[in-house]
Design a protein around this motif. Structure first.
Motif, PDB file in Angstrom:
ATOM      1  N   MET A 133     -15.659  16.163  33.604  1.00 52.89           N
ATOM      2  CA  MET A 133     -14.494  17.391  33.846  1.00 52.89           C
ATOM      3  C   MET A 133     -15.309  18.779  33.724  1.00 52.89           C
ATOM      4  N   ILE A 134     -14.742  19.600  33.902  1.00 53.09           N
ATOM      5  CA  ILE A 134     -14.703  20.952  33.768  1.00 53.09           C
ATOM      6  C   ILE A 134     -13.951  21.577  32.532  1.00 53.09           C
ATOM      7  N   THR A 135     -14.696  21.999  31.706  1.00 54.61           N
ATOM      8  CA  THR A 135     -14.029  22.522  30.370  1.00 54.61           C
ATOM      9  C   THR A 135     -13.706  24.062  30.425  1.00 54.61           C
ATOM     10  N   ALA A 136     -14.704  24.717  30.919  1.00 53.17           N
ATOM     11  CA  ALA A 136     -14.554  26.327  30.800  1.00 53.17           C
ATOM     12  C   ALA A 136     -15.411  26.753  32.247  1.00 53.17           C
ATOM     13  N   VAL A 137     -14.717  27.766  32.704  1.00 52.12           N
ATOM     14  CA  VAL A 137     -15.147  28.858  33.757  1.00 52.12           C
ATOM     15  C   VAL A 137     -15.149  30.335  33.445  1.00 52.12           C
ATOM     16  N   SER A 138     -16.204  30.911  33.704  1.00 48.92           N
ATOM     17  CA  SER A 138     -16.280  32.277  33.648  1.00 48.92           C
ATOM     18  C   SER A 138     -17.003  33.037  34.665  1.00 48.92           C
ATOM     19  N   TRP A 139     -16.907  34.080  35.165  1.00 46.14           N
ATOM     20  CA  TRP A 139     -17.819  35.136  36.093  1.00 46.14           C
ATOM     21  C   TRP A 139     -18.841  35.834  35.307  1.00 46.14           C
ATOM     22  N   ILE A 140     -20.070  35.811  36.150  1.00 40.56           N
ATOM     23  CA  ILE A 140     -20.843  36.961  35.828  1.00 40.56           C
ATOM     24  C   ILE A 140     -21.111  38.275  36.424  1.00 40.56           C
ATOM     25  N   PRO A 141     -20.689  39.126  36.211  1.00 42.60           N
ATOM     26  CA  PRO A 141     -20.751  40.496  37.114  1.00 42.60           C
ATOM     27  C   PRO A 141     -21.818  40.491  38.172  1.00 42.60           C
ATOM     28  N   LYS A 142     -21.657  40.863  39.305  1.00 49.11           N
ATOM     29  CA  LYS A 142     -22.504  41.005  40.311  1.00 49.11           C
ATOM     30  C   LYS A 142     -23.891  41.716  39.672  1.00 49.11           C
ATOM     31  N   GLY A 143     -24.873  41.325  40.156  1.00 45.44           N
ATOM     32  CA  GLY A 143     -26.316  41.946  39.816  1.00 45.44           C
ATOM     33  C   GLY A 143     -26.854  41.667  38.457  1.00 45.44           C
ATOM     34  N   ASN A 144     -26.071  40.692  37.740  1.00 47.08           N
ATOM     35  CA  ASN A 144     -26.697  40.774  36.326  1.00 47.08           C
ATOM     36  C   ASN A 144     -27.549  39.407  36.334  1.00 47.08           C
ATOM     37  N   LEU A 145     -27.415  38.505  37.034  1.00 42.23           N
ATOM     38  CA  LEU A 145     -28.346  37.270  37.308  1.00 42.23           C
ATOM     39  C   LEU A 145     -29.711  37.638  37.848  1.00 42.23           C
ATOM     40  N   LYS A 146     -30.562  37.308  37.315  1.00 39.03           N
ATOM     41  CA  LYS A 146     -32.159  37.527  37.769  1.00 39.03           C
ATOM     42  C   LYS A 146     -31.950  37.171  39.371  1.00 39.03           C
ATOM     43  N   ALA A 147     -32.714  37.823  40.207  1.00 35.02           N
ATOM     44  CA  ALA A 147     -32.840  37.356  41.577  1.00 35.02           C
ATOM     45  C   ALA A 147     -33.510  36.138  41.611  1.00 35.02           C
ATOM     46  N   VAL A 148     -34.753  35.945  40.927  1.00 35.49           N
ATOM     47  CA  VAL A 148     -35.418  34.618  40.879  1.00 35.49           C
ATOM     48  C   VAL A 148     -35.598  34.454  39.315  1.00 35.49           C
ATOM     49  N   PRO A 149     -35.022  33.695  38.700  1.00 33.07           N
ATOM     50  CA  PRO A 149     -34.773  33.242  37.422  1.00 33.07           C
ATOM     51  C   PRO A 149     -36.575  32.826  36.920  1.00 33.07           C
ATOM     52  N   ASP A 150     -36.672  33.103  35.618  1.00 32.66           N
ATOM     53  CA  ASP A 150     -38.179  32.535  34.976  1.00 32.66           C
ATOM     54  C   ASP A 150     -38.003  31.058  34.796  1.00 32.66           C
ATOM     55  N   VAL A 151     -39.115  30.611  34.789  1.00 35.40           N
ATOM     56  CA  VAL A 151     -39.189  29.047  34.542  1.00 35.40           C
ATOM     57  C   VAL A 151     -39.791  29.051  33.038  1.00 35.40           C
TER      58      VAL A 151
ATOM     59  N   ASP B 119     -42.857  29.560  52.806  1.00 32.18           N
ATOM     60  CA  ASP B 119     -42.484  30.292  51.474  1.00 32.18           C
ATOM     61  C   ASP B 119     -41.525  31.224  51.443  1.00 32.18           C
ATOM     62  N   GLU B 120     -41.326  31.732  52.500  1.00 31.86           N
ATOM     63  CA  GLU B 120     -40.253  32.721  52.707  1.00 31.86           C
ATOM     64  C   GLU B 120     -38.859  32.135  52.604  1.00 31.86           C
ATOM     65  N   GLU B 121     -38.889  31.018  53.146  1.00 27.42           N
ATOM     66  CA  GLU B 121     -37.637  30.303  53.309  1.00 27.42           C
ATOM     67  C   GLU B 121     -37.171  29.709  51.947  1.00 27.42           C
ATOM     68  N   ASP B 122     -38.202  29.064  51.234  1.00 26.02           N
ATOM     69  CA  ASP B 122     -38.099  28.860  49.934  1.00 26.02           C
ATOM     70  C   ASP B 122     -37.704  29.616  49.024  1.00 26.02           C
ATOM     71  N   ILE B 123     -38.126  30.829  48.991  1.00 27.17           N
ATOM     72  CA  ILE B 123     -37.988  31.965  47.976  1.00 27.17           C
ATOM     73  C   ILE B 123     -36.428  32.611  48.531  1.00 27.17           C
ATOM     74  N   ASP B 124     -36.129  32.456  49.798  1.00 20.74           N
ATOM     75  CA  ASP B 124     -34.673  32.961  50.399  1.00 20.74           C
ATOM     76  C   ASP B 124     -33.488  32.047  49.672  1.00 20.74           C
ATOM     77  N   ASP B 125     -33.889  30.792  49.676  1.00 21.53           N
ATOM     78  CA  ASP B 125     -33.075  29.823  49.348  1.00 21.53           C
ATOM     79  C   ASP B 125     -32.628  29.852  47.865  1.00 21.53           C
ATOM     80  N   THR B 126     -33.552  30.325  47.008  1.00 22.11           N
ATOM     81  CA  THR B 126     -33.340  30.315  45.363  1.00 22.11           C
ATOM     82  C   THR B 126     -33.065  31.988  44.860  1.00 22.11           C
ATOM     83  N   THR B 127     -33.077  32.839  45.873  1.00 24.55           N
ATOM     84  CA  THR B 127     -32.957  34.327  45.388  1.00 24.55           C
ATOM     85  C   THR B 127     -31.544  34.639  45.421  1.00 24.55           C
ATOM     86  N   VAL B 128     -31.268  34.991  44.372  1.00 27.22           N
ATOM     87  CA  VAL B 128     -29.723  35.488  44.124  1.00 27.22           C
ATOM     88  C   VAL B 128     -29.646  37.040  44.552  1.00 27.22           C
TER      89      VAL B 128
END
Length: 493
Positions: free
Chosen positions: A1-19, A133-142
């Motif tokens: 089940m999904i218990t909670a949803v919320s939006w993050i304003p555009k541009g706030n999530l890092k384009a490529v999150p750190d590991v 590499d470019e395709e992989d980066i494009d798939d994960t880039t926000v």
């Protein structure tokens, strides 16, 4: 089940999150002691009696499990790889390598025209790696234009937080899980926070309240593969064991102590203060409302003005010190954080509170949704200090089935008087509240099961995220409804 949803304003999530870095021994010790990883009985070594050292076996297993792998599968995989390498070497017959003929091969010019000193010089391999590499980066880039949804989910006794990317296009929109975070407890509520907890001008964090724990966890959404939250507000400290004599027998008593300022029961509601960005309010089954400073990790205010579980809290958009709370004691209370000891203002609503929200277009108005399927609107200017107000609400609507609670409500931030309601009756409805004379504009059945959480988007305010008992996230473009498009279509950004 999904218990909670919320939006993050555009541009706030890092384009490529750190590991995330692999967890330290101290972090692994905390995970093991919390029961996050089940330890087998045949471990080669145990944690030493002083609790300071963790065996290498535990360390390896925990790291493997933290990154979705098991030591067993890894070992089997390694064995297969060794066999394949051995077979390949046998076929090459490397022992007789120097005895091979040095003659010119058939169809060769003898000039080594099939050999290139490096892949970069081989025209058949040129740019292949770069393109992959470019395709992989494009798939994960926000992208800055992507909308992002946070979704708290429990499935097969596993709880996790999913970060969805919602890509808008001229055709059909595309939505997918960008990454997810495994969390230790069943989530009940979330609140997005942009307080720069790790430095800089802003951050990208989510606070989570859970069913089985009084701890509020704060996770960094810009880091993938984390195994521990970056901050914990409250929680238990240790288990105390004592022996008491009873009828000439020893009776063992166990109880937990709580960290200073902690809730002592489930956290049912959270609200981030957008003006004072380090401030978070929480509602709990322990009947208390607390105000936290997330930058220091401390509880600043504890309020005990309810007599039963507190289900929801909300900060006023225009007076950010003013906080609403709603409870199963069938009251809504308004308090000023600058005067927490003041009795505040109280409304009796005649049913258990499920959700509440301030009108983003009016500093004096709020709505509350109830267990009996109704939604009521109030104007705080009519309130009486210190007692249940007998004044009637501005309006009351039987929004959903009487025996099905209205679990979630959400105001549209761009169009005044547009309210969405979600219910355990499996429907979502849109209401025009103009002149305190509500009318239903649209009814939607998203096939999400009983609806637990809804939220209008911040950047594209006619997109409504919906989560429910079936565990599938839905996004409803409300302007596809003819009545909504007719009334609000010109307001689309």
């Amino acid at each position: 089940m999904i218990t909670a949803v919320s939006w993050i304003p555009k541009g706030n999530l890092k384009a490529v999150p750190d590991v995330a870095e692999p967890p330290s021994k101290e972090e692994l010790k905390e995970l093991i002691e919390s029961g996050a990883f089940a330890r087998s009985n045949d471990d080669e070594e145990e944690i030493e009696e002083d609790g300071e050292e963790i065996s290498e076996v535990d360390h390896a297993k925990a790291v493997a499990e933290a990154f979705g792998k098991s030591s067993k599968s890894k070992s089997a995989s390694s064995s297969m790889e060794v066999d394949e390498v051995a077979q390949g070497l046998k076929e090459l017959d490397m022992d007789n390598y120097d005895e091979e003929d040095d003659g010119i091969e058939l169809f060769s010019s003898g000039m080594g025209d099939l050999y290139y000193p490096s892949n970069e010089m081989d025209p058949y391999l040129k740019d292949v790696d770069d393109e992959d590499d470019e395709e992989d980066i494009d798939d994960t880039t926000v992208k800055p234009t992507d909308s992002v949804i946070i979704c708290a989910r429990n499935e097969d006794d596993v709880s996790h937080l999913e970060v969805y990317v919602y890509e808008e296009s001229s055709g059909s929109p595309n939505m997918y899980v960008h990454h997810h975070i495994i969390i230790p407890e069943f989530p009940l509520c979330t609140a997005w926070i942009d307080c720069p907890l790790k430095g800089g001008e802003k951050g990208n964090f989510v606070a989570i309240g859970s069913k089985e724990s009084p701890t509020i966890e704060i996770w960094d959404l810009d880091v993938r593969d984390e195994v521990l939250p970056c901050i914990q507000l409250g929680g238990t400290e240790e288990m105390i064991v004592s022996k008491k004599k009873k009828n000439k027998k020893d009776k063992i008593c166990l109880w937990q102590t709580y960290k200073e300022g902690s809730h002592t029961d489930s956290v049912l509601g959270l609200a981030w203060n957008k003006e004072f960005r380090n401030i978070l309010a929480s509602a709990s089954a322990d009947k208390k409302v607390k105000v936290w400073d997330v930058a220091t990790g401390t509880c600043k205010i504890t309020m005990e003005h309810h007599t039963k579980e507190v289900q929801a809290v909300a900060w006023n958009h225009y007076a950010p010190e003013v906080l609403l709370s709603g409870s199963f004691d069938q009251t809504v209370v308004l308090k000023d954080g600058r005067q927490p000891s003041h009795s505040g203002f109280k409304w009796s609503v005649m049913s258990d509170v499920e959700s509440l929200a301030w009108d983003p277009h009016s500093e004096h108005s709020f709505v509350v949704s109830l267990e009996d399927g109704t939604v009521k609107g109030f104007d705080i200017r009519a309130a009486q200090s210190g007692s249940d107000s007998d004044l009637k609400p501005s309006f009351t609507i039987q929004a959903h089935d009487q025996d099905k609670g209205v679990s979630s409500i959400s105001y549209n931030i761009s169009s005044p008087n547009l309210l969405a309601t979600g219910s355990m009756d499996k429907t979502v409805k849109l209401w025009d509240l103009s002149n305190n004379e509500p009318s239903c504009l649209a009814t939607h059945k998203p096939k999400a099961g009983a609806v637990f959480s809804i939220s209008f988007a911040v950047d594209n305010p006619f997109l409504l995220a919906i989560g429910g008992s079936k565990g599938e996230l839905h996004v409803w473009d409300t302007l596809l409804d003819a009545n909504v498009a007719r009334k609000y279509g010109s307001n689309r950004s």
